[in-house]
Structure formats: structure tokens, C-alpha cells
Scaffold this motif. Sequence first.
Motif, PDB file in Angstrom:
ATOM      1  N   HIS A  23      35.507 -10.606 -12.290  1.00 13.24           N
ATOM      2  CA  HIS A  23      36.217  -9.488 -11.665  1.00 13.24           C
ATOM      3  C   HIS A  23      36.360  -9.800 -10.182  1.00 13.24           C
ATOM      4  O   HIS A  23      35.401 -10.198  -9.533  1.00 13.24           O
ATOM      5  CB  HIS A  23      35.376  -8.217 -11.873  1.00 13.24           C
ATOM      6  CG  HIS A  23      35.837  -7.036 -11.110  1.00 13.24           C
ATOM      7  ND1 HIS A  23      35.434  -6.765  -9.834  1.00 13.24           N
ATOM      8  CD2 HIS A  23      36.652  -6.027 -11.467  1.00 13.24           C
ATOM      9  CE1 HIS A  23      35.979  -5.631  -9.428  1.00 13.24           C
ATOM     10  NE2 HIS A  23      36.723  -5.171 -10.399  1.00 13.24           N
ATOM     11  N   THR A  50      40.882  -6.854 -10.451  1.00  8.96           N
ATOM     12  CA  THR A  50      41.681  -7.732 -11.296  1.00  8.96           C
ATOM     13  C   THR A  50      40.734  -8.694 -11.996  1.00  8.96           C
ATOM     14  O   THR A  50      39.603  -8.890 -11.565  1.00  8.96           O
ATOM     15  CB  THR A  50      42.719  -8.531 -10.483  1.00  8.96           C
ATOM     16  OG1 THR A  50      42.035  -9.289  -9.489  1.00  8.96           O
ATOM     17  CG2 THR A  50      43.726  -7.628  -9.812  1.00  8.96           C
ATOM     18  N   THR A 108      45.167 -10.568 -14.790  1.00  7.40           N
ATOM     19  CA  THR A 108      45.708  -9.213 -14.822  1.00  7.40           C
ATOM     20  C   THR A 108      46.388  -8.874 -13.505  1.00  7.40           C
ATOM     21  O   THR A 108      46.065  -9.437 -12.464  1.00  7.40           O
ATOM     22  CB  THR A 108      44.611  -8.165 -15.107  1.00  7.40           C
ATOM     23  OG1 THR A 108      43.646  -8.203 -14.060  1.00  7.40           O
ATOM     24  CG2 THR A 108      43.926  -8.428 -16.433  1.00  7.40           C
ATOM     25  N   GLU A 109      47.311  -7.958 -13.561  1.00 10.76           N
ATOM     26  CA  GLU A 109      47.991  -7.473 -12.361  1.00 10.76           C
ATOM     27  C   GLU A 109      47.076  -6.517 -11.606  1.00 10.76           C
ATOM     28  O   GLU A 109      46.125  -5.970 -12.171  1.00 10.76           O
ATOM     29  CB  GLU A 109      49.298  -6.764 -12.738  1.00 10.76           C
ATOM     30  CG  GLU A 109      50.320  -7.680 -13.367  1.00 10.76           C
ATOM     31  CD  GLU A 109      50.738  -8.813 -12.433  1.00 10.76           C
ATOM     32  OE1 GLU A 109      50.933  -8.567 -11.233  1.00 10.76           O
ATOM     33  OE2 GLU A 109      50.857  -9.956 -12.923  1.00 10.76           O
ATOM     34  N   ARG A 160      44.607 -15.843 -11.939  1.00 12.65           N
ATOM     35  CA  ARG A 160      44.588 -14.388 -12.126  1.00 12.65           C
ATOM     36  C   ARG A 160      45.176 -14.066 -13.495  1.00 12.65           C
ATOM     37  O   ARG A 160      46.248 -14.548 -13.851  1.00 12.65           O
ATOM     38  CB  ARG A 160      45.384 -13.681 -11.039  1.00 12.65           C
ATOM     39  CG  ARG A 160      45.253 -12.168 -11.140  1.00 12.65           C
ATOM     40  CD  ARG A 160      45.891 -11.450  -9.998  1.00 12.65           C
ATOM     41  NE  ARG A 160      47.342 -11.556 -10.136  1.00 12.65           N
ATOM     42  CZ  ARG A 160      48.195 -11.248  -9.179  1.00 12.65           C
ATOM     43  NH1 ARG A 160      47.753 -10.860  -8.004  1.00 12.65           N
ATOM     44  NH2 ARG A 160      49.483 -11.351  -9.378  1.00 12.65           N
ATOM     45  N   SER A 208      45.948  -3.201 -10.374  1.00 15.21           N
ATOM     46  CA  SER A 208      46.118  -1.851 -10.900  1.00 15.21           C
ATOM     47  C   SER A 208      46.290  -0.859  -9.757  1.00 15.21           C
ATOM     48  O   SER A 208      45.646  -0.982  -8.725  1.00 15.21           O
ATOM     49  CB  SER A 208      44.886  -1.480 -11.729  1.00 15.21           C
ATOM     50  OG  SER A 208      44.921  -0.129 -12.084  1.00 15.21           O
TER      51      SER A 208
END
Length: 121
Positions: free
Chosen positions: A80, A88, A103-104, A101, A106
Motif C-alpha cells: 500500500h 493505492t 490501482t488508481e 502501480r 481513489s
Amino acid sequence: IYTMNADGSAHTRLTFNTSRDNRPSWSPDSRRIAFQSDRDGEMEIYVMNADGSNQMRLTRNATEDAYPSWSPDGKRIAFHRRVLGHGTIFTMNADGSDVRRLTEISPVAFSGFPNWGRSRR
């Protein structure tokens, strides 16, 4: 960070820092442990041998890197990372190279705990 037998006996201290060394994650072959620590000012990901030797910092980021999780084959570590105040999920090779990376960012705060899924056989 300590290790011990399943019955609670034979405590062995692996890290000797006054900082927060925590969230240990065993490699699939049980030879290494990834963990998070703020010993250098920011929370970063480290790895060490199962006996506590060869402690090595893997991430160098101006923000928090935390919650390491080994891939089932032991080649990558998911973690994380806080980006622009939000969480992310990233992965990297077990030596800290090839950070990616997944995930985008949030729009809401996210405190995810990355975990590699288990395949069903």
C-alpha cells in the motif's frame, strides 16, 4: 519483530530499532520476511532473512509505503502506498526493483491491505 514457536516458546528478537518495525509477511519459502518500518523517517518496506540478518530497505518514497504481501511464487511484493493523501496498491520485485502501480488514486481515503489471492485447484 520477533519469531517464536507455535506454542509460544523460544522467542527470538529479529529487529532492534526504537522505531516501529511491524506488519511482517513471510515469503512463501519461509526464508525471508518483508515488513514495514519508519526507522528512516517515513514508513517504508524492508526485507530481511528469516533469522533477522541482511535487513534491507526496498522502498524510498516521501510518503507511506506499508502492508507488504508476498506473491505466491515469492518473486514480487504487493504493498500500500499513500499518494496525494489517498491509498493505492503497488507491486515490486522482491529486490525493490520494477515498482508498478496497480490501482488508481481513489477520491476517498483508502487503507487497503494488499493480499495475493490463492488459486483454486
